[in-house]
Design a protein around this motif. Structure first.
Motif, PDB file in Angstrom:
ATOM      1  N   ARG A  40      19.842  -1.088  73.289  1.00 46.85           N
ATOM      2  CA  ARG A  40      19.490  -2.054  72.247  1.00 46.85           C
ATOM      3  C   ARG A  40      18.207  -2.771  72.670  1.00 46.85           C
ATOM      4  N   CYS A  41      17.123  -2.017  72.732  1.00 49.25           N
ATOM      5  CA  CYS A  41      15.838  -2.595  73.129  1.00 49.25           C
ATOM      6  C   CYS A  41      15.452  -3.647  72.087  1.00 49.25           C
ATOM      7  N   VAL A  42      15.069  -4.822  72.532  1.00 53.54           N
ATOM      8  CA  VAL A  42      14.818  -5.904  71.572  1.00 53.54           C
ATOM      9  C   VAL A  42      13.557  -5.646  70.747  1.00 53.54           C
ATOM     10  N   TRP A  43      12.741  -4.688  71.140  1.00 53.76           N
ATOM     11  CA  TRP A  43      11.523  -4.362  70.393  1.00 53.76           C
ATOM     12  C   TRP A  43      11.682  -3.065  69.576  1.00 53.76           C
ATOM     13  N   CYS A  44      12.906  -2.519  69.483  1.00 52.65           N
ATOM     14  CA  CYS A  44      13.125  -1.217  68.839  1.00 52.65           C
ATOM     15  C   CYS A  44      12.454  -1.161  67.467  1.00 52.65           C
ATOM     16  N   HIS A  45      11.702  -0.102  67.199  1.00 50.11           N
ATOM     17  CA  HIS A  45      11.042   0.040  65.904  1.00 50.11           C
ATOM     18  C   HIS A  45      11.709   1.097  65.033  1.00 50.11           C
ATOM     19  N   ASN A  46      12.854   1.618  65.486  1.00 52.40           N
ATOM     20  CA  ASN A  46      13.629   2.551  64.668  1.00 52.40           C
ATOM     21  C   ASN A  46      15.078   2.074  64.571  1.00 52.40           C
ATOM     22  N   PRO A  47      15.306   0.865  64.012  1.00 48.13           N
ATOM     23  CA  PRO A  47      16.686   0.347  64.001  1.00 48.13           C
ATOM     24  C   PRO A  47      17.646   1.220  63.207  1.00 48.13           C
ATOM     25  N   GLU A  48      17.125   2.025  62.278  1.00 46.89           N
ATOM     26  CA  GLU A  48      18.009   2.922  61.517  1.00 46.89           C
ATOM     27  C   GLU A  48      18.533   4.045  62.404  1.00 46.89           C
ATOM     28  N   GLY A  49      18.010   4.152  63.615  1.00 46.56           N
ATOM     29  CA  GLY A  49      18.501   5.153  64.562  1.00 46.56           C
ATOM     30  C   GLY A  49      19.556   4.611  65.511  1.00 46.56           C
ATOM     31  N   LEU A  50      19.886   3.337  65.433  1.00 48.87           N
ATOM     32  CA  LEU A  50      20.827   2.744  66.396  1.00 48.87           C
ATOM     33  C   LEU A  50      22.264   3.163  66.130  1.00 48.87           C
ATOM     34  N   ASN A  51      22.700   3.008  64.891  1.00 52.34           N
ATOM     35  CA  ASN A  51      24.069   3.345  64.511  1.00 52.34           C
ATOM     36  C   ASN A  51      24.238   4.866  64.504  1.00 52.34           C
ATOM     37  N   ALA A  52      25.319   5.337  65.098  1.00 52.31           N
ATOM     38  CA  ALA A  52      25.503   6.784  65.232  1.00 52.31           C
ATOM     39  C   ALA A  52      25.892   7.484  63.931  1.00 52.31           C
ATOM     40  N   LEU A  53      26.272   6.732  62.931  1.00 55.36           N
ATOM     41  CA  LEU A  53      26.788   7.338  61.698  1.00 55.36           C
ATOM     42  C   LEU A  53      25.888   7.007  60.508  1.00 55.36           C
ATOM     43  N   PRO A  54      26.001   7.762  59.416  1.00 51.14           N
ATOM     44  CA  PRO A  54      25.211   7.451  58.216  1.00 51.14           C
ATOM     45  C   PRO A  54      25.463   6.027  57.738  1.00 51.14           C
ATOM     46  N   GLU A  55      24.467   5.437  57.111  1.00 51.34           N
ATOM     47  CA  GLU A  55      24.603   4.077  56.571  1.00 51.34           C
ATOM     48  C   GLU A  55      23.667   3.942  55.372  1.00 51.34           C
ATOM     49  N   ILE A  56      23.868   2.861  54.602  1.00 52.32           N
ATOM     50  CA  ILE A  56      23.046   2.616  53.419  1.00 52.32           C
ATOM     51  C   ILE A  56      21.909   1.660  53.778  1.00 52.32           C
ATOM     52  N   LEU A  57      20.691   2.037  53.421  1.00 53.34           N
ATOM     53  CA  LEU A  57      19.545   1.134  53.550  1.00 53.34           C
ATOM     54  C   LEU A  57      19.282   0.504  52.188  1.00 53.34           C
ATOM     55  N   PHE A  58      18.928  -0.760  52.189  1.00 50.14           N
ATOM     56  CA  PHE A  58      18.712  -1.477  50.935  1.00 50.14           C
ATOM     57  C   PHE A  58      17.389  -2.239  51.012  1.00 50.14           C
TER      58      PHE A  58
END
Ligand code: SF4
Ligand code: SF4
Length: 294
Positions: A40-58
């Motif tokens: 959980r790098c505090v500067w992460c620029h790909n937060p949609e890659g953190l969760n291992a499962l599909p999710e909804i972006l809004f």
């Protein structure tokens, strides 16, 4: 969690496939972004890659408040999202989209082989990135074998955070590695990424003796890891690596935190941007290591 273990056959969870990448390894490459990361790098620029499962972006800026998403939602938006994707399909303004899909190694092979003529002309191939590809090691290994059978080279960008056994599986199938190093000090690493750097540095030693060509990538985060002490310490860890092609330093950009709002999150931390010069190259140059600032 190893995602491959929760599906009947081996499959991976992919959140993006980008063709014609020029910065992810030799030649022209197709980059495959895998979901899930143990850091959980505090500067992460790909937060949609953190969760291992599909999710909804809004994207709230695209929403026209028509209510179609609530009308079709089996839960009426009141419970934990099933990621069924009905709201995304119903949304007339693409304000909602599903991020992440499961795909088998063969399906991914068929998708990326569209670019095989480009790979052949440019000596390119496929690069797995993320997220953290080591979290889906069985999927990466199986897909890499299929790609090799078709004569396509395989690169991986990784944090290196895994057991030695998992990292060795990667070394056994990959042609080229981008090895990220966030910080050489364990306490600082834990503070800013949430995990110890000990497995990463141990795997770096495995990489150095593997014979696989690799590049070390280090994001330069002002006040976190851009000190001369940290950069010199990193350079010293690379001195005996005959298979090191070079070191790439990537300056921090605050704009990269823009994707957090799509997940209804705020960036954990932001930093003052800084212009870096020769001073960050010097610790590597003084040891004769090839280095460049991207
Ligand atoms: S993905 Fe399905 S469950 Fe989740 S909010 Fe959209 S419609 Fe509802
Ligand atoms: S369907 Fe799309 S535009 Fe309509 S309210 Fe839902 S998110 Fe907004």
């Amino acid at each position: 969690m190893n995602i491959s273990s929760i599906t009947s056959d081996i499959s991976g969870c992919v959140f993006d496939i980008r063709e014609f990448s020029l910065f992810d390894g030799p030649g022209v490459r197709t980059s495959v972004f895998l979901k899930g990361c143990p850091l959980r790098c505090v500067w992460c620029h790909n937060p949609e890659g953190l969760n291992a499962l599909p999710e909804i972006l809004f994207s709230i800026s695209k929403c026209i408040h028509c209510g179609s998403c609530k009308d079709v939602c089996p839960l009426r938006g009141n419970d934990k999202c099933l990621v069924c994707g009905k709201c995304a399909s119903a949304c007339p303004s693409q304000a909602r989209r599903v991020c992440g899909r499961f795909i088998t190694p063969m399906e991914l092979l068929n998708e990326v082989l569209k670019s095989q003529p480009v790979f052949e002309i440019s000596n390119g191939g496929v690069t797995f990135t993320g997220g953290e590809p080591l979290m889906q090691i069985d999927f990466v290994v199986e897909t890499a074998k299929l790609l090799h059978d078709k004569g396509v080279s395989v690169a991986v960008e990784t944090s290196g955070y895994s057991s030695a056994e998992t990292y060795q599986k990667l070394l056994d199938v990959v042609d080229f590695i981008f090895q990220d190093v966030k910080h050489t000090d364990d306490a600082m690493h834990k503070r800013y990424t949430g995990v110890s750097n000990k497995p990463i540095l141990a795997n770096l030693e495995l990489l150095k003796t593997s014979g696989k060509t690799f590049v070390v990538r280090a994001s330069l985060i002002p006040t976190v890891n851009d000190s001369q002490e940290n950069l010199l310490s990193l350079a010293e860890k690379l001195l005996d690596a005959d298979n090191l092609q070079g070191v790439e330093l990537l300056p921090y950009h605050s704009s990269s935190g823009g994707k957090y709002s799509l997940l209804n999150l705020t960036p954990p931390m932001t930093f003052q941007e800084k212009t870096f010069g020769d001073e960050v190259l010097e610790p590597f140059r003084k040891h004769g290591l090839p280095v460049r600032l991207l």
